[in-house]
Scaffold this active site. Sequence first.
Site, PDB file in Angstrom:
ATOM      1  N   ASP A  38       1.524  11.333 -10.870  1.00  0.00           N
ATOM      2  CA  ASP A  38       0.681  10.728  -9.839  1.00  0.00           C
ATOM      3  C   ASP A  38      -0.751  10.555 -10.324  1.00  0.00           C
ATOM      4  OD1 ASP A  38      -0.836  10.234  -7.428  1.00  0.00           O
ATOM      5  OD2 ASP A  38       0.832  11.051  -6.293  1.00  0.00           O
ATOM      6  N   THR A  74      -0.032   6.562  -2.843  1.00  0.00           N
ATOM      7  CA  THR A  74       1.128   7.249  -3.414  1.00  0.00           C
ATOM      8  C   THR A  74       2.456   6.778  -2.835  1.00  0.00           C
ATOM      9  OG1 THR A  74      -0.166   9.212  -3.953  1.00  0.00           O
ATOM     10  CG2 THR A  74       2.205   9.505  -3.714  1.00  0.00           C
ATOM     11  N   ASN A  95       0.368   6.617   3.246  1.00  0.00           N
ATOM     12  CA  ASN A  95       0.850   7.971   2.955  1.00  0.00           C
ATOM     13  C   ASN A  95       1.176   8.738   4.229  1.00  0.00           C
ATOM     14  OD1 ASN A  95       0.594   7.618   0.204  1.00  0.00           O
ATOM     15  ND2 ASN A  95      -1.354   8.693   0.049  1.00  0.00           N
ATOM     16  N   ASP A 196      -3.406  13.350 -10.385  1.00  0.00           N
ATOM     17  CA  ASP A 196      -4.012  12.886  -9.140  1.00  0.00           C
ATOM     18  C   ASP A 196      -4.898  13.952  -8.514  1.00  0.00           C
ATOM     19  OD1 ASP A 196      -3.962  10.795  -6.846  1.00  0.00           O
ATOM     20  OD2 ASP A 196      -3.378  12.649  -5.824  1.00  0.00           O
ATOM     21  N   HIS A 349      -8.552   6.532  -4.869  1.00  0.00           N
ATOM     22  CA  HIS A 349      -7.822   5.288  -5.091  1.00  0.00           C
ATOM     23  C   HIS A 349      -7.671   4.618  -3.731  1.00  0.00           C
ATOM     24  CE1 HIS A 349      -4.281   7.594  -3.677  1.00  0.00           C
ATOM     25  NE2 HIS A 349      -4.807   8.574  -4.395  1.00  0.00           N
TER      26      HIS A 349
END
Length: 434
Positions: A38, A74, A95, A196, A349
């Site tokens: 990730d 994600t 998410n 991540d 992000h």
Amino acid sequence: MDRRLQLFLLLSVSSAAAVPLSKAASGQRNRLLLISFDGFRWDYDQDVDTPHLDQLGKDGVRAKYITPPMLTMTSPSHFTTVSGRWVEDHEVVHNMMFDAKTNLKVPHRQTLTRSEWWDNGVLPLWITAQNQGLKTGSFYFPGGAANYSGQAVNRVVVEETRPANETEWKQNIDTVLSWFSEEDFHLVTLYFGEPDRVGHAKGPDHPDRKSMIRQIDRTIGYLREAIDRQHLSDSLNVILTSDHGMTTVKKRPQVEEIVLNKYLNLIQLASFEILDYGGFGILTPRPGREQDVFDALSKAPNLTVYKKNEFPENFHLAKSERLPSIVVVADLGFNLNSRLIVYVNKGDHGFHNGEMDMKTIFWALGPDFKKNFLSEPFDSIHIYPLMCKVLQIEPAPHNGSLSVTEKLLLHGGSQRNGVSVGLLLTLLCSLSRL
């Protein structure tokens, strides 16, 4: 020799050349391990010594970078990878599970096990493969814990935490590889929550991010050793990818941070919102107030506001029934804050997928992939038909194209059987002179 006999022998050789060696010898198709790290930005290996990833590129294929779908988050991005569908089609648009009509908001971790969020009529690769007789598993992978039209993945391990412990990573790899070597699984997806987490907490330029890339590199080295140890090298293909990149969050005093309530009264004008979630926000205006909301947000700096029905076509979001009518995308590095600045992340992000900081990675190796091949960039949506080709299954309806990625493959497997196309042409020429 009789020419009919010669022709028969030539056709026999041609047929044998079209079958991969491992398949011809064992009667089984090659298997596939899909791994996602990730938040692995496309250039994270370029400022760190990564001998194992470098060797992976020499022994297999890699892309210069890949472009995730819009949204660079994600769950939406991972589900595009395993379904080959744009976000507007698979409808995993965030998410968090939410319902704009009831104001329901379910945190990401809980959303992972809520089938009603994932099961929208699009079949992921696990279920398509199972419906064609293959055995599949998911280890921490987003979407793997849901049921699809009543079907569950054959084996699921649900992510409870995001372990960064290297020893635990190795144990997870051993577990997954044992599914292949001892239980004859055909497809397994394996997810790691790094880099991540460190990218969010410390930022993409922090030394801790570089340390994490070194850990990932060592983990790839361990993976390759374990594949050899479990005698899977000749039958297991591995794809290594990610869901999005990462960028540094811009904060005071360097910039004036975005606080949307400065530009519109959210209580008066909005009935639903998810705005304190990185660079992407959604908003449902109160009845009759959509234009007021749009006009007010259009005056806010460092963001772009969209009416859903006016999305750019290349977003592939306009057909979504789940997305509210107003969507806000911040400029690169600017987080969206609704009323107060409470965001603590140093990296994030969720920004436009055209930004280089949102691009991510693709490596692959195994019996079906070329060696030492560098691919031009491509969109992540094209990974799905590639995986179906490797698994030798018929894909479900999808938006990708095998023509984009098939150049990564050893076509037909003829080189693995020691019979080249050139040799076949030579035989044909010899026959023509008889």
